[in-house]
Design a protein around this motif. Structure first.
Motif, PDB file in Angstrom:
ATOM      1  N   VAL A 267     -18.957 -51.781  64.367  1.00 62.80           N
ATOM      2  CA  VAL A 267     -19.071 -51.065  65.642  1.00 62.80           C
ATOM      3  C   VAL A 267     -19.927 -51.847  66.626  1.00 62.80           C
ATOM      4  CG1 VAL A 267     -19.911 -48.962  66.757  1.00 62.80           C
ATOM      5  CG2 VAL A 267     -18.699 -48.822  64.580  1.00 62.80           C
ATOM      6  N   LEU A 268     -21.037 -52.403  66.135  1.00 58.88           N
ATOM      7  CA  LEU A 268     -21.910 -53.183  67.012  1.00 58.88           C
ATOM      8  C   LEU A 268     -21.192 -54.422  67.539  1.00 58.88           C
ATOM      9  CD1 LEU A 268     -24.708 -53.606  68.245  1.00 58.88           C
ATOM     10  CD2 LEU A 268     -25.371 -54.787  66.134  1.00 58.88           C
ATOM     11  N   ALA A 269     -20.460 -55.108  66.674  1.00 59.74           N
ATOM     12  CA  ALA A 269     -19.734 -56.307  67.099  1.00 59.74           C
ATOM     13  C   ALA A 269     -18.657 -55.957  68.124  1.00 59.74           C
ATOM     14  CB  ALA A 269     -19.107 -56.988  65.879  1.00 59.74           C
ATOM     15  N   TYR A 273     -18.547 -57.208  71.954  1.00 59.00           N
ATOM     16  CA  TYR A 273     -17.348 -57.913  72.424  1.00 59.00           C
ATOM     17  C   TYR A 273     -16.824 -57.294  73.723  1.00 59.00           C
ATOM     18  CZ  TYR A 273     -12.496 -59.484  72.601  1.00 59.00           C
ATOM     19  OH  TYR A 273     -11.305 -60.003  73.012  1.00 59.00           O
ATOM     20  N   ASN A 274     -16.790 -55.975  73.780  1.00 60.33           N
ATOM     21  CA  ASN A 274     -16.315 -55.297  74.991  1.00 60.33           C
ATOM     22  C   ASN A 274     -17.223 -55.573  76.181  1.00 60.33           C
ATOM     23  OD1 ASN A 274     -14.095 -54.180  73.685  1.00 60.33           O
ATOM     24  ND2 ASN A 274     -15.227 -52.346  73.068  1.00 60.33           N
ATOM     25  N   LEU A 275     -18.536 -55.620  75.917  1.00 61.00           N
ATOM     26  CA  LEU A 275     -19.477 -55.919  76.997  1.00 61.00           C
ATOM     27  C   LEU A 275     -19.260 -57.323  77.545  1.00 61.00           C
ATOM     28  CD1 LEU A 275     -22.817 -54.349  75.700  1.00 61.00           C
ATOM     29  CD2 LEU A 275     -21.452 -53.580  77.637  1.00 61.00           C
ATOM     30  N   LEU A 276     -19.095 -58.285  76.637  1.00 59.49           N
ATOM     31  CA  LEU A 276     -18.881 -59.657  77.073  1.00 59.49           C
ATOM     32  C   LEU A 276     -17.553 -59.803  77.822  1.00 59.49           C
ATOM     33  CD1 LEU A 276     -20.124 -61.600  73.909  1.00 59.49           C
ATOM     34  CD2 LEU A 276     -21.262 -61.406  76.120  1.00 59.49           C
ATOM     35  N   LYS A 277     -16.549 -59.067  77.356  1.00 63.28           N
ATOM     36  CA  LYS A 277     -15.241 -59.127  78.012  1.00 63.28           C
ATOM     37  C   LYS A 277     -15.326 -58.569  79.438  1.00 63.28           C
ATOM     38  CE  LYS A 277     -10.410 -57.910  77.312  1.00 63.28           C
ATOM     39  NZ  LYS A 277      -9.432 -57.201  76.445  1.00 63.28           N
TER      40      LYS A 277
END
Length: 282
Positions: A267-269, A273-277
């Motif tokens: 979940v953390l990963a 990932y969504n934040l970086l995207k």
């Protein structure tokens, strides 16, 4: 709340996953340490080999060992109160009454349990090797291990030989059925009987000493509570099954620790990932 880059519920979920993972890992480590100590305890059968070792030991005493054998009464066994031709050496009989009382506010009958009684009985018994004799002391050359104060030991789960719930109409309840002004009525009586049966396999953990009069002809050893504070344990199973049960428990805590950690990490990963995207899209 909407300005936060990460949903607070996600943070709570991730934190909870890692917290549970840490908790389960600590439980796994504790069980693993318990297993290590169990594997260090010497295990014996109540036979001539054990007797010779104990007789040659300092003070004729082993501070802490495990003994696995079959249950045999030293005298007359206990007969089941409810089951014909069922005999044991430890007996627990429990009785409890089920009553209902009228709740005038909710206009309903509420249940409660009362008059719970429990009686424990035990007779002296010993552990013998498989295929051994049927009555301790019947022959001078027999080897057996007397079990001292079995009710003081922990871990002894008895077999349930009888369980029944009798309705009030069957009788046997204390007092008459109270209704009307009292607002109470007897509903049922629950009764159960548990026993450690003759012939059952038992593994005992404790201090083993040689009886003072053992040299007079018998081969009598006594299992008792350790003087060094270690637990006095009796389990109604063989040593391998007892060990396997602990190994299964350790494996369960390890699996839960890994699973919770994996969920939290995943979940953390995914969140990162969504934040970086989103950041790249901007």
């Amino acid at each position: 709340m909407s300005d936060l880059p990460i949903n607070p519920l996600v943070l709570i979920g991730v934190g909870s996953s890692f917290a549970f993972s840490g908790l389960f890992y600590n439980l796994y480590q504790a069980k693993k340490e318990e297993l290590r100590k169990l594997n260090e305890i010497p295990i014996f059968k109540p036979d001539q080999h054990l007797f010779k070792l104990l007789k040659s030991a300092t003070r004729k005493r082993f501070q802490y060992i495990a003994v696995e054998g079959l249950v045999q009464p030293d005298g007359e066994p206990l007969a089941s109160k409810f089951v014909p031709r069922s005999f044991g050496v430890v007996q627990k009989i429990s009785e409890e009454e089920h009553w209902e009382y009228w709740n005038s506010l909710s206009k309903t009958w509420n249940s409660r349990k009362t008059n719970r009684t429990q009686t424990n009985h035990t007779v002296p018994f010993s552990l013998v090797a498989a295929g051994g004799y049927t009555s301790p002391g019947s022959r001078d050359d027999e080897v057996y291990v007397k079990v001292q104060n079995p009710l003081e030991a922990t871990g002894l789960d008895l077999d349930r030989v009888h369980y029944r719930v009798r309705r009030a109409a069957e009788g046997g309840l204390s007092g008459a059925v109270l209704q009307g002004l009292s607002g109470e009525r007897a509903v049922a009586k629950e009764e159960s009987e548990e026993m450690l049966r003759v012939g059952a396999t038992v593994t005992g953990f404790g201090e083993l000493v040689l009886e003072a009069d053992a040299g007079a002809g018998g081969r009598v050893m006594r299992l008792q509570a350790p003087q060094d504070g270690r637990p006095y344990i009796l389990v109604a199973t063989d040593y391998k099954s007892y060990l396997a049960r602990h190994e299964s428990s350790a494996s369960m805590w390890k699996t839960l620790a890994v699973a919770c950690g994996a969920v939290g990490t995943t979940v953390l990963a995914g969140t990162l990932y969504n934040l970086l995207k989103k950041h790249d899209d901007k």
